[in-house]
Design a protein around this motif. Structure first.
Motif, mmCIF file in Angstrom:
data_model
loop_
_atom_site.group_PDB
_atom_site.id
_atom_site.type_symbol
_atom_site.label_atom_id
_atom_site.label_comp_id
_atom_site.label_asym_id
_atom_site.label_seq_id
_atom_site.Cartn_x
_atom_site.Cartn_y
_atom_site.Cartn_z
ATOM 1 N N GLU A 1 0.840 -1.188 0.000
ATOM 2 C CA GLU A 1 0.000 0.000 0.000
ATOM 3 C C GLU A 1 0.875 1.238 0.000
ATOM 4 O O GLU A 1 1.844 1.317 0.755
ATOM 5 N N SER A 2 0.552 2.192 -0.845
ATOM 6 C CA SER A 2 1.257 3.467 -0.884
ATOM 7 C C SER A 2 0.334 4.561 -0.364
ATOM 8 O O SER A 2 -0.870 4.362 -0.203
ATOM 9 N N PHE A 3 0.885 5.736 -0.101
ATOM 10 C CA PHE A 3 0.044 6.851 0.308
ATOM 11 C C PHE A 3 -0.941 7.227 -0.787
ATOM 12 O O PHE A 3 -2.069 7.651 -0.509
ATOM 13 N N ARG A 4 -0.536 7.056 -2.026
ATOM 14 C CA ARG A 4 -1.437 7.383 -3.129
ATOM 15 C C ARG A 4 -2.641 6.440 -3.140
ATOM 16 O O ARG A 4 -3.797 6.888 -3.189
ATOM 17 N N THR A 5 -2.391 5.126 -3.082
ATOM 18 C CA THR A 5 -3.507 4.176 -3.150
ATOM 19 C C THR A 5 -4.341 4.202 -1.875
ATOM 20 O O THR A 5 -5.569 4.111 -1.927
ATOM 21 N N ALA A 6 -3.693 4.349 -0.725
ATOM 22 C CA ALA A 6 -4.451 4.437 0.529
ATOM 23 C C ALA A 6 -5.314 5.694 0.539
ATOM 24 O O ALA A 6 -6.473 5.661 0.984
ATOM 25 N N GLY A 7 -4.770 6.805 0.050
ATOM 26 C CA GLY A 7 -5.535 8.041 0.008
ATOM 27 C C GLY A 7 -6.745 7.941 -0.899
ATOM 28 O O GLY A 7 -7.835 8.434 -0.560
ATOM 29 N N ARG A 8 -6.569 7.296 -2.045
ATOM 30 C CA ARG A 8 -7.710 7.120 -2.953
ATOM 31 C C ARG A 8 -8.759 6.200 -2.337
ATOM 32 O O ARG A 8 -9.969 6.444 -2.461
ATOM 33 N N ALA A 9 -8.302 5.134 -1.683
ATOM 34 C CA ALA A 9 -9.239 4.220 -1.022
ATOM 35 C C ALA A 9 -9.992 4.939 0.088
ATOM 36 O O ALA A 9 -11.205 4.767 0.257
ATOM 37 N N ALA A 10 -9.266 5.765 0.851
ATOM 38 C CA ALA A 10 -9.906 6.520 1.928
ATOM 39 C C ALA A 10 -10.974 7.450 1.391
ATOM 40 O O ALA A 10 -12.108 7.486 1.889
ATOM 41 N N ALA A 11 -10.629 8.203 0.352
ATOM 42 C CA ALA A 11 -11.594 9.141 -0.235
ATOM 43 C C ALA A 11 -12.824 8.403 -0.750
ATOM 44 O O ALA A 11 -13.961 8.856 -0.558
ATOM 45 N N ALA A 12 -12.620 7.255 -1.382
ATOM 46 C CA ALA A 12 -13.749 6.474 -1.895
ATOM 47 C C ALA A 12 -14.594 5.903 -0.767
ATOM 48 O O ALA A 12 -15.773 5.602 -0.963
ATOM 49 N N GLY A 13 -14.000 5.768 0.418
ATOM 50 C CA GLY A 13 -14.722 5.219 1.559
ATOM 51 C C GLY A 13 -15.275 6.260 2.512
ATOM 52 O O GLY A 13 -15.816 5.905 3.561
ATOM 53 N N GLY A 14 -15.148 7.546 2.176
ATOM 54 C CA GLY A 14 -15.658 8.585 3.053
ATOM 55 C C GLY A 14 -14.738 8.919 4.207
ATOM 56 O O GLY A 14 -15.131 9.635 5.134
ATOM 57 N N VAL A 15 -13.501 8.416 4.172
ATOM 58 C CA VAL A 15 -12.507 8.709 5.212
ATOM 59 C C VAL A 15 -11.746 9.962 4.801
ATOM 60 O O VAL A 15 -11.091 9.984 3.760
ATOM 61 N N THR A 16 -11.829 11.010 5.606
ATOM 62 C CA THR A 16 -11.163 12.265 5.271
ATOM 63 C C THR A 16 -9.892 12.490 6.080
ATOM 64 O O THR A 16 -9.087 13.344 5.720
ATOM 65 N N THR A 17 -9.694 11.733 7.155
ATOM 66 C CA THR A 17 -8.443 11.783 7.923
ATOM 67 C C THR A 17 -7.992 10.358 8.213
ATOM 68 O O THR A 17 -8.719 9.591 8.857
ATOM 69 N N MET A 18 -6.798 10.003 7.732
ATOM 70 C CA MET A 18 -6.191 8.717 8.062
ATOM 71 C C MET A 18 -5.228 8.927 9.229
ATOM 72 O O MET A 18 -4.261 9.681 9.103
ATOM 73 N N VAL A 19 -5.502 8.270 10.345
ATOM 74 C CA VAL A 19 -4.571 8.275 11.480
ATOM 75 C C VAL A 19 -3.708 7.040 11.305
ATOM 76 O O VAL A 19 -4.154 5.911 11.514
ATOM 77 N N THR A 20 -2.467 7.249 10.862
ATOM 78 C CA THR A 20 -1.645 6.141 10.387
ATOM 79 C C THR A 20 -0.812 5.521 11.504
ATOM 80 O O THR A 20 -0.353 6.196 12.417
ATOM 81 N N ARG A 21 -0.608 4.227 11.393
ATOM 82 C CA ARG A 21 0.151 3.453 12.373
ATOM 83 C C ARG A 21 1.648 3.571 12.110
ATOM 84 O O ARG A 21 2.085 3.981 11.028
ATOM 85 N N ALA A 22 2.403 3.151 13.113
ATOM 86 C CA ALA A 22 3.869 3.264 13.046
ATOM 87 C C ALA A 22 4.539 1.941 12.708
ATOM 88 O O ALA A 22 5.780 1.859 12.684
ATOM 89 N N ASP A 23 3.753 0.895 12.425
ATOM 90 C CA ASP A 23 4.350 -0.429 12.210
ATOM 91 C C ASP A 23 4.794 -0.618 10.765
ATOM 92 O O ASP A 23 4.416 -1.561 10.078
ATOM 93 N N THR A 24 5.648 0.302 10.326
ATOM 94 C CA THR A 24 6.232 0.241 8.981
ATOM 95 C C THR A 24 7.621 -0.382 9.075
ATOM 96 O O THR A 24 8.069 -0.801 10.130
ATOM 97 N N THR A 25 8.308 -0.461 7.932
ATOM 98 C CA THR A 25 9.661 -1.034 7.888
ATOM 99 C C THR A 25 10.612 -0.041 7.228
ATOM 100 O O THR A 25 10.619 0.082 6.012
ATOM 101 N N PRO A 26 11.394 0.754 7.970
ATOM 102 C CA PRO A 26 11.520 0.744 9.429
ATOM 103 C C PRO A 26 10.326 1.412 10.102
ATOM 104 O O PRO A 26 9.530 2.085 9.452
#
Length: 432
Positions: free
Chosen positions: A78-103
């Motif tokens: 998942e990228s910020f671009r695809t997550a952002g588009r998915a959020a907008a399509a789902g009515g999500v206007t603020t994504m509170v993102t987790r820290a469990d990335t690599t790193p």
């Protein structure tokens, strides 16, 4: 550049989580904020652009706590671009993102990288969380103050429980001194290690490694004792069992600053949905008994569970197309959060204002964000949706890079028609 014209959204059913009302009316948007509430026959300024909502529902945009985006390290999921588009399509206007990335997001530099990438690529807002310990390893506290200055809205190691109570106590005490919110995953790490399902007859029949629901209560009670010791601001990311609710009630009765959330999957699915080892239903914590699911819905209605989130966790096909015990946990949920949550409205278990209190107002309040409400002067982050529109979900049509949804092929009701951020449309469904 000339300022945008005012926009009037008229003939809508207004879902107002602040007042608890569902009423006929409209909103006037100007310069990115809600300028006024409109009555049925309100006179508008001459230069106003008008959108007739046709009696559909208009509500604050969803503030989704606990969204995982793959950047950095797992952009193929998942990228910020695809997550952002998915959020907008789902009515999500603020994504509170987790820290469990690599790193992990455990330094101001990695946090600023994520914020910059989101600003470049995502049409919706980002409110980033940072890790609580370095590398999410539960040994050394991050620089909470520096990360707050860089924009972190909360601190969490996600599903990596800080097992050492002394380390967790230090983190809570330091967070208290800075007024920082700590978000934790209440599970006893020893009991839950390696578990794939919730213990019971179903788990025994399937021969799968299981964890008792008591592991959640034990983990929560350990956390709450340390919260009482330190006075920290604490949020349990997911309370999914009825046995944990009395501990939560006691904490509030003695005045602890404690809130709790739950994922939409634990509110709408149960342990039997795993069926014949269907790995898209493998989430963390595992799906619970139907009695627990019903108790959690009642807890949301009563305000005991404060926040509903998608717990969006993209996984690629390779990590899901494995035997159930070995498959990765998690499901995508940015686009399915709203229609899945509307199941609870259509069943009569929640009202639309109750649902939006948990989807928008409470998460915004907990994080100190101005979104999630319809007060004049608030950001014009809105979702226009048809709660009754039926459809069958096809996972291949999701905007997320990963397609690991448990709702593939499910009959759902509720379509997002338009999503606004700062009064600008970031998603418009065809024909609307």
């Amino acid at each position: 550049m000339a300022p945008a014209k005012p926009l009037a959204l008229i003939h809508a059913r207004i879902v107002d989580p602040g007042t608890g009302e569902l009423r006929e009316g409209g909103l006037l948007l100007r310069n990115g904020v809600i300028a006024a509430h409109l009555g049925p026959a309100e006179r508008l300024p001459a230069d106003t652009e008008v959108l007739d909502c046709g009696g559909k529902c208009l509500a604050p945009g969803i503030v989704d706590i606990g969204v995982k985006v793959g950047e950095p390290g797992e952009r193929h999921k998942e990228s910020f671009r695809t997550a952002g588009r998915a959020a907008a399509a789902g009515g999500v206007t603020t994504m509170v993102t987790r820290a469990d990335t690599t790193p992990a997001i455990d330094s101001p530099e990695t946090l600023e990288f994520a914020a910059r990438r989101a600003a470049e690529a995502s049409p919706v807002r980002l409110a980033p969380m940072a890790a609580l310990t370095k590398g999410r390893q539960g040994r050394e506290m991050v620089e909470i103050g520096f990360l707050q200055d860089a924009g972190a809205v909360a601190f969490s190691d996600g599903d990596h429980v800080v097992a050492d109570p002394k380390v967790f106590q230090r983190c809570l005490a330091y967070a208290t001194s800075l007024g920082a919110l700590v978000m934790a995953h209440p599970q006893d790490p020893g009991l839950s290690a390696g578990a794939a399902v919730t213990s019971g007859k179903f788990a025994t029949l399937r021969g799968l490694p299981a964890v008792s629901p008591m592991a959640e209560r034990m983990g929560l009670e350990r956390d709450l004792a340390l919260v009482e010791m330190t006075g920290a601001r604490y949020h349990a990311d997911q309370i999914t069992t009825a046995r944990a609710l009395p501990s939560l009630r006691r904490a509030r009765e003695i005045g602890l600053d404690v809130t709790a959330g739950i994922s939409i999957h634990h509110l709408t699915l149960n342990e039997f949905d795993v069926g014949d080892y269907r790995t898209f239903f493998k989430v963390k914590p595992p799906l619970r008994a139907e009695t627990d699911r019903v108790a959690m819905v009642a807890a949301v209605a009563a305000g005991e569970i404060d926040i509903i989130s998608s717990m969006h966790t993209p996984q690629d096909e390779e990590s899901k197309r494995l035997p159930f015990e070995e498959a990765a946990s998690g499901a995508v949920g940015l686009e399915t959060l709203l229609p899945a949550a509307l199941r609870l409205v259509h069943s009569g278990e929640l009202t639309l204002p109750q649902l939006w209190r948990a989807l928008s107002l409470n998460p915004a309040n907990r994080l100190g964000l101005p979104q999630g409400r319809l007060d004049p002067g608030s950001p014009a982050d809105l979702v226009l949706f048809d709660p009754d529109a039926p459809f069958v979900l096809d996972r291949t049509m999701l905007h997320s890079k990963s397609k690991n949804t448990p709702f593939d092929g499910a009959r759902l009701q509720g379509r997002v028609l338009r999503t606004y951020v700062d009064g600008r449309p970031v998603h418009v469904r065809d024909g609307h």
